[in-house]
Design a protein around this motif. Structure first.
Motif, PDB file in Angstrom:
ATOM      1  N   LEU A   4      66.127 100.675  68.285  1.00 40.59           N
ATOM      2  CA  LEU A   4      65.902 102.003  68.845  1.00 40.59           C
ATOM      3  C   LEU A   4      67.103 102.890  68.545  1.00 40.59           C
ATOM      4  O   LEU A   4      68.244 102.450  68.651  1.00 40.59           O
ATOM      5  CB  LEU A   4      65.674 101.932  70.361  1.00 40.59           C
ATOM      6  CG  LEU A   4      64.422 101.187  70.826  1.00 40.59           C
ATOM      7  CD1 LEU A   4      64.392 101.107  72.348  1.00 40.59           C
ATOM      8  CD2 LEU A   4      63.163 101.859  70.309  1.00 40.59           C
ATOM      9  N   GLN A   5      66.820 104.126  68.182  1.00 36.92           N
ATOM     10  CA  GLN A   5      67.887 105.066  67.855  1.00 36.92           C
ATOM     11  C   GLN A   5      67.476 106.460  68.303  1.00 36.92           C
ATOM     12  O   GLN A   5      66.305 106.827  68.247  1.00 36.92           O
ATOM     13  CB  GLN A   5      68.174 105.065  66.348  1.00 36.92           C
ATOM     14  CG  GLN A   5      69.397 105.880  65.946  1.00 36.92           C
ATOM     15  CD  GLN A   5      69.736 105.726  64.477  1.00 36.92           C
ATOM     16  OE1 GLN A   5      69.038 105.014  63.747  1.00 36.92           O
ATOM     17  NE2 GLN A   5      70.789 106.371  64.036  1.00 36.92           N
ATOM     18  N   ALA A   6      68.436 107.236  68.796  1.00 40.19           N
ATOM     19  CA  ALA A   6      68.174 108.588  69.284  1.00 40.19           C
ATOM     20  C   ALA A   6      68.827 109.606  68.356  1.00 40.19           C
ATOM     21  O   ALA A   6      69.947 109.406  67.887  1.00 40.19           O
ATOM     22  CB  ALA A   6      68.688 108.757  70.709  1.00 40.19           C
ATOM     23  N   SER A 162      65.892 115.444  72.089  1.00 37.83           N
ATOM     24  CA  SER A 162      66.363 114.104  71.758  1.00 37.83           C
ATOM     25  C   SER A 162      65.156 113.276  71.335  1.00 37.83           C
ATOM     26  O   SER A 162      64.228 113.070  72.125  1.00 37.83           O
ATOM     27  CB  SER A 162      67.062 113.458  72.955  1.00 37.83           C
ATOM     28  OG  SER A 162      67.511 112.153  72.641  1.00 37.83           O
ATOM     29  N   GLN A 164      63.742 109.764  70.160  1.00 37.98           N
ATOM     30  CA  GLN A 164      64.003 108.332  70.098  1.00 37.98           C
ATOM     31  C   GLN A 164      63.006 107.680  69.150  1.00 37.98           C
ATOM     32  O   GLN A 164      61.797 107.861  69.278  1.00 37.98           O
ATOM     33  CB  GLN A 164      63.909 107.671  71.466  1.00 37.98           C
ATOM     34  CG  GLN A 164      64.345 106.212  71.468  1.00 37.98           C
ATOM     35  CD  GLN A 164      64.266 105.572  72.836  1.00 37.98           C
ATOM     36  OE1 GLN A 164      63.205 105.528  73.435  1.00 37.98           O
ATOM     37  NE2 GLN A 164      65.386 105.086  73.327  1.00 37.98           N
ATOM     38  N   THR A 165      63.529 106.935  68.194  1.00 37.28           N
ATOM     39  CA  THR A 165      62.690 106.291  67.189  1.00 37.28           C
ATOM     40  C   THR A 165      62.882 104.780  67.229  1.00 37.28           C
ATOM     41  O   THR A 165      63.844 104.267  67.805  1.00 37.28           O
ATOM     42  CB  THR A 165      63.022 106.804  65.781  1.00 37.28           C
ATOM     43  OG1 THR A 165      64.364 106.411  65.433  1.00 37.28           O
ATOM     44  CG2 THR A 165      62.899 108.317  65.706  1.00 37.28           C
ATOM     45  N   GLU A 166      61.949 104.100  66.598  1.00 38.83           N
ATOM     46  CA  GLU A 166      62.008 102.647  66.470  1.00 38.83           C
ATOM     47  C   GLU A 166      61.750 102.288  65.019  1.00 38.83           C
ATOM     48  O   GLU A 166      60.807 102.799  64.399  1.00 38.83           O
ATOM     49  CB  GLU A 166      60.972 101.976  67.375  1.00 38.83           C
ATOM     50  CG  GLU A 166      61.010 100.460  67.331  1.00 38.83           C
ATOM     51  CD  GLU A 166      59.933  99.831  68.200  1.00 38.83           C
ATOM     52  OE1 GLU A 166      60.249  99.260  69.237  1.00 38.83           O
ATOM     53  OE2 GLU A 166      58.745  99.937  67.802  1.00 38.83           O
TER      54      GLU A 166
END
Length: 219
Positions: A4-6, A162, A164-166
């Motif tokens: 996970l990254q924002a 913001s 958030q991705t995966e």
């Protein structure tokens, strides 16, 4: 393995979008505080604590009441997400990981979250937010991965998003390159390398030096 990254960017909404964002944030704050007040009232009366599903049922009743029917103007998902945040706050409180949930105040952490339904067009520097439409943003970096949720927040006089991705990443750690040399420690020889070279101990190097020096030749 999943990662996970924002990614955070400054939004560039038009006037109507800014008005809607403030209305969304205010509605989420209202729903959060109203649900918290309801939970406290039930606790004082000895009633059972409402679950997330129970709070969503109460939200439907609030939307049907004339004095709070303006909640229907806000996207239902962001209101439900506000109730989910309150439910998580209670879970953390019961698990003794956090204090008792507090009422939200206007001007502090104003914002709302979309759990789904957002689209991103990086080539045109815009993002689609349900009930708000396409909104411009300051594209400063590439967003990688699948969008999981989007949070819109107010900081000072500017709105931020913001994302958030995966995404899937390799879980192996690369080994350093280069040749591997083994070392065998000993007494006669301090260290013997696997390639045949050896290192003598310091005391042996001192013994190899002459103990006395020849006298100076007569003048």
């Amino acid at each position: 393995m999943k990662r996970l990254q924002a990614f955070r960017f400054e939004l560039r909404p038009n006037f109507e979008q800014q008005r809607s964002m403030r209305r969304f944030a205010g509605a989420c704050r209202f729903v959060y505080n109203k649900a918290l007040s309801l939970q406290q009232t039930r606790h004082a009366e000895g009633a059972k604590h409402l679950s997330y599903a129970g709070m969503c049922a109460a939200l439907m009743e609030w939307k049907a009441q004339p004095e709070t029917d303006w909640l229907r103007e806000t996207h239902s998902q962001v209101l439900q997400q506000s109730l989910k945040n309150l439910d998580h706050a209670y879970v953390n409180f019961f698990a003794r990981r956090a204090g008792f949930p507090r009422f939200k105040r206007r001007g502090r952490h104003d914002g709302f979250r979309y759990p789904q339904g957002c689209k991103l067009e990086q080539h045109s520097d815009r993002i689609y937010l349900p009930r708000l439409g396409w909104c411009r943003y300051r594209n400063s970096r590439v967003v990688s991965g699948e969008i999981k949720n989007v949070t819109v927040s107010l900081s000072g006089a500017a709105w931020f998003v913001s994302i958030q991705t995966e995404r899937e990443v390799a879980d192996t750690v690369p080994l350093p390159g280069g040749a591997v040399v083994g070392i065998d420690l000993g007494i006669a020889r301090f260290a013997t390398m696997s390639d045949g070279h050896h290192v003598e101990p310091r005391w042996a190097r001192r013994r190899s030096r002459p103990t006395c020096w020849p006298s100076r030749p007569p003048r």
